[in-house]
Design an enzyme around this catalytic site. Sequence first.
Site, PDB file in Angstrom:
ATOM      1  CB  SER A 126       0.089  -8.494  -0.979  1.00 32.84           C
ATOM      2  OG  SER A 126      -0.685  -9.312  -0.250  1.00 32.84           O
ATOM      3  CE  LYS A 172      -4.118  -1.600   1.879  1.00 29.64           C
ATOM      4  NZ  LYS A 172      -4.265  -3.048   2.014  1.00 29.64           N
ATOM      5  CD  GLU A 182     -11.833   5.791   1.673  1.00 27.89           C
ATOM      6  OE1 GLU A 182     -10.982   6.865   0.936  1.00 27.89           O
ATOM      7  OE2 GLU A 182     -11.200   4.474   1.180  1.00 27.89           O
TER       8      GLU A 182
END
Length: 393
Positions: free
Chosen positions: A377, A89, A111
Amino acid sequence: MSYNINDKGYYGEFGGAYIPEMLYPNVEELKDNYLKIMSEPSFQKEFKSLLKDYVGRPSPLYFAKRLSKQYNTKIYLKREDLNHTGAHKVNNTIGQILMAKRLNKTRIIAETGAGQHGVATATVCALMGLQCVIYMGEVDIARQAPNVARMALLGATVIPATSGSKTLKDATNEAIRDWINNPEDTHYIIGSVVGPHPYPDMVARFQAIVSEEIAWQLQEKEHKNTPDYVIACVGGGSNAAGAFYHFLDHTEVNLIAVEAAGKGVQSGKSAATSILGKQGIIHGSKTLLMQTNDGQITEPYSISAGLDYPGVGPMHANLYATKRAEFIAITDQEAMDAGLELSKTEGIIPAIETSHALAVFKRKSFSPNDIVVINLSGRGDKDLATYIDHFNL
Ligand SMILES: *Cc1c(COP(=O)(O)O)cnc(C)c1O
């Protein structure tokens, strides 16, 4: 035929910008500037330098010898779990904070559902000294206390969303409301390849570093720059978009997108968006989403918080509709078993999101000479309690 975005902001019939008129100026400013800014040499230089020295890139492409032996094929793990903050991310939040600075924004909003994107955003705001406001559902705040504490340590303000189901979609509504009220000084960092155009494309381009590295790392190790298969889990779709990006139009590369079947695709407790979804509009984009017959979004379910999203990005909706990618839905149980297997076979504890991608080996067989790249990931530290509960460790 290209599987990438067209100049109108669509992947096939999916994408676009379906937004309230009051949001139009903000999105338009971004749309008019993002490609120009990203192509500036000074932007590329700063982005690449932070990815190297702050995030720790390039992430290794590791040949998993014991796992390969187990499944009689050649398995490489793209180690996004080794990035600063423990997942992919941060590639996106680094890119977007630099974008925000070029647009002279001084305040960042985002958010978050499980809190991972909130932490990645709070991290880059601390790095750049920008004000950071994170919207999070009240229910999620109670469920994800460690990530709320991380955001606080990093200097972010976490505002609870108290309407509706008090989860991710309510937090998204609050963030959009904030952005409408603060168009001048605020940039909204969306955490996956979702949202109105240009977000899906911008986020995919920031995450594309993953496949860019896979290509040259394979050239070094296998003397060819394309794999036979790339496998990635899909929540909104950003880690998969990054791992697929440079191979999208190389149709000899097989793409496998792995969604969360939860307790089973037809159990009513699942997040297998592409398989169960119908065309609709969510977060400003036309895509596939899980909905009732009269168009109400249905609550998704997965053991892994990061895959628990009722929609999927428009790139993936198009990969599904065109059959460019194969979509496989993996249950909670299959994912947990695959996570345990990787831990014991390679000494790597994966995030439960990632474990879904690893479970494909039990579903599908590959040839001994196939080069199979799995996008690892994220790391499993955040999921320790879930692993402990599940296996009675
Ligand atoms: C958030 C997250 C995902 C799901 O998000 P995508 O946008 O689909 O990549 C997958 N794996 C990990 C480790 C995550 O933190």
